[in-house]
Design a protein around this motif. Structure first.
Motif, short mmCIF file in Angstrom:
data_model
loop_
_atom_site.label_atom_id
_atom_site.label_comp_id
_atom_site.label_asym_id
_atom_site.label_seq_id
_atom_site.Cartn_x
_atom_site.Cartn_y
_atom_site.Cartn_z
N GLN A 29 1.23 -5.50 1.42
CA GLN A 29 0.75 -5.06 2.74
C GLN A 29 -0.06 -3.77 2.64
O GLN A 29 -1.05 -3.60 3.34
CB GLN A 29 1.94 -4.81 3.66
N PRO B 55 -4.48 -3.12 0.98
CA PRO B 55 -5.76 -3.00 1.68
C PRO B 55 -5.87 -1.75 2.55
O PRO B 55 -6.97 -1.34 2.90
CB PRO B 55 -5.83 -4.27 2.52
N ILE B 56 -4.75 -1.14 2.90
CA ILE B 56 -4.77 0.06 3.74
C ILE B 56 -5.13 1.29 2.92
O ILE B 56 -5.86 2.17 3.37
CB ILE B 56 -3.40 0.26 4.43
N GLY C 118 -4.23 -4.77 7.52
CA GLY C 118 -4.98 -3.94 6.58
C GLY C 118 -6.23 -3.36 7.20
O GLY C 118 -6.55 -2.18 7.01
N LYS D 34 -6.82 0.68 7.69
CA LYS D 34 -7.88 1.35 6.92
C LYS D 34 -9.08 1.73 7.78
O LYS D 34 -9.58 2.85 7.73
CB LYS D 34 -8.33 0.47 5.76
#
Length: 424
Positions: free
Chosen positions: A302, A305-306, A403, A407
């Motif tokens: 999880q 992508p952040i 994500g 982000k």
């Protein structure tokens, strides 16, 4: 998943890379590490220090106590600790061995030495630039993207090491290979011997700091408050133990933790509740290891992508991961696990990160509660469906949305939080 597969070996390696020890909040420790490397390279105690830090570093260091400093807070304290007492070979345990005399030396160093702090924005969320001065001699060290990624060492104008700061985590195993389906396959087929040492250390370290948080007075004592009303409620005990670990860690405890996704709080969150449930349910040691592998990898998947730092609270991902591990311990299969994760994220994805501090323990408790409730919902035939806010069809598609939210969507939120915290 076959043991000979490249993916199997990669999953084992990801756990080894992520589940490493750190003392204290990892952002001030990264500053101490950079300072220790710079001091060793300079070869002397400096008479002037200039620290450049990205906004997210400033945010995460401002309010947290740096361990082994006599309860000092802030960037100057972290840097002073690294210069005076740091062992750069220990990386995120850089200030794990500090004497009382060295604590006095840190305070004296801060009083007598000019330590300038400037906010830098090079388009990198995680960015530390430390320059030490001693007479006409200088040394600069830069860490970018993650806590131990030194991309520049320069002494007296000569570059001793330089990497591309724009490349994120190039030295680490590719996390894009992670998926919930493959994680499920891996945790059910992994040879426990391949992950036992890594997970044993997580169990030992993180349980110890949770017990310390319940024993002594730290921060707002969220763990103690929760435990007073827990009774025989296993879910409240799980939240209390994890919160207590954060109570201690955010407020100067000198015990190390095993981190996850670069964060000790996330490392505590993915492990301690799962250990509580495993012990209360009386499952086998092997089952506990598989549940911990599931919780850890789900959280890493999880968070990838952040990125390491965001305005999106990482405890949310870790709480959903813990929920997945708990669902497994309670007999849940793949469907129960993925719906637990989606349900949890639908509930608490709005929690913001406003730096490392005492209230992180309460956010951890809320995130674990969402993870446990997410499983309870699905156990009773309920779930959040495609079109319910950021939830969409398929667990991977929902994780992609989360994500994106963490982000991109919360980038401006992060900037506003930083401005609020530094008084702009």
């Amino acid at each position: 998943m076959e043991k000979a597969e490249c993916k199997y070996r990669a999953y084992v390696q990801i756990l080894k890379e992520e589940l490493i020890p750190a003392m204290g909040c990892t952002e001030p420790i990264a500053l101490a590490y950079a300072a220790a490397v710079a001091k060793k390279t300079l070869g002397a105690i400096p008479d002037k220090v200039v620290v450049g830090a990205s906004g997210s570093i400033i945010k995460n260091v401002k309010s947290v106590i740096v361990p082994n400093t006599g309860h000092l807070k802030g960037i100057p304290a972290a840097v002073a600790a690294g210069i005076v007492a740091g062992d750069p070979d220990k990386e995120l345990e850089v200030i794990s061995c500090v004497t009382p005399d060295q604590i006095s030396e840190m305070k004296q160093f801060m009083e007598e030495t000019e330590i300038g702090v400037v906010h830098i924005d090079n388009g990198i969320t995680f960015d530390i630039l430390i320059t030490l001065y001693k007479g006409s001699s200088t040394c600069t060290v830069r860490i970018a993207n993650y806590h131990t990624n030194i991309v520049l060492i320069e002494k007296d104008g000569t570059v001793l090491k330089q990497l591309d700061a724009g490349i994120e985590e190039e030295a680490l195993t590719d996390r894009s290979i992670l998926s919930m389906e493959d994680i499920w396959d891996f945790i059910n087929t992994v040879d426990i011997a391949d992950i036992k040492e890594t997970l044993d250390r997580q169990i030992r370290y993180n349980w110890a700091i949770a017990e310390e948080g319940l024993t002594n007075d730290y921060g707002a004592n969220i763990g103690k408050v929760l435990l007073k009303s827990a009774g025989s409620d296993i879910s409240l005990k799980a939240k209390a133990m994890a919160a207590a670990g954060s109570d201690a860690r955010m407020n100067g405890c000198e015990l190390p933790v095993i981190i996850n996704s670069g964060s000790g709080n996330q490392g505590i969150t993915v492990s301690v509740p799962v250990i509580v449930y495993a012990r209360e349910l009386g499952v086998s040691e092997e089952t506990m290891y598989r549940a911990l592998a599931l919780s850890n990898l789900t959280s890493i998947h999880q968070k990838t992508p952040i990125g390491r730092l965001s305005a999106y609270c990482g405890a949310v991902n870790a709480g959903a991961g813990a929920g997945a591990g708990i669902a497994y311990l309670c007999g849940g299969g793949y469907e129960e696990v993925i719906h637990t994760v989606v349900n949890a994220l639908a509930i608490v994805s709005g929690i913001v990160c406003d730096g490392a501090k005492a209230s992180c323990a309460a956010k951890i408790a809320s995130s674990i509660e969402a993870g446990i409730f997410g499983y309870s919902m699905y156990s009773h035939g309920q779930q959040f469906l495609d079109g319910d806010g950021i939830v969409t069809k398929g667990v991977e598609a929902t994780l992609k949305n989360v994500g994106r939210l963490g982000k991109k969507g919360m980038k401006e939120t992060n900037e506003e939080i930083i401005k609020i915290m530094i008084g702009e």
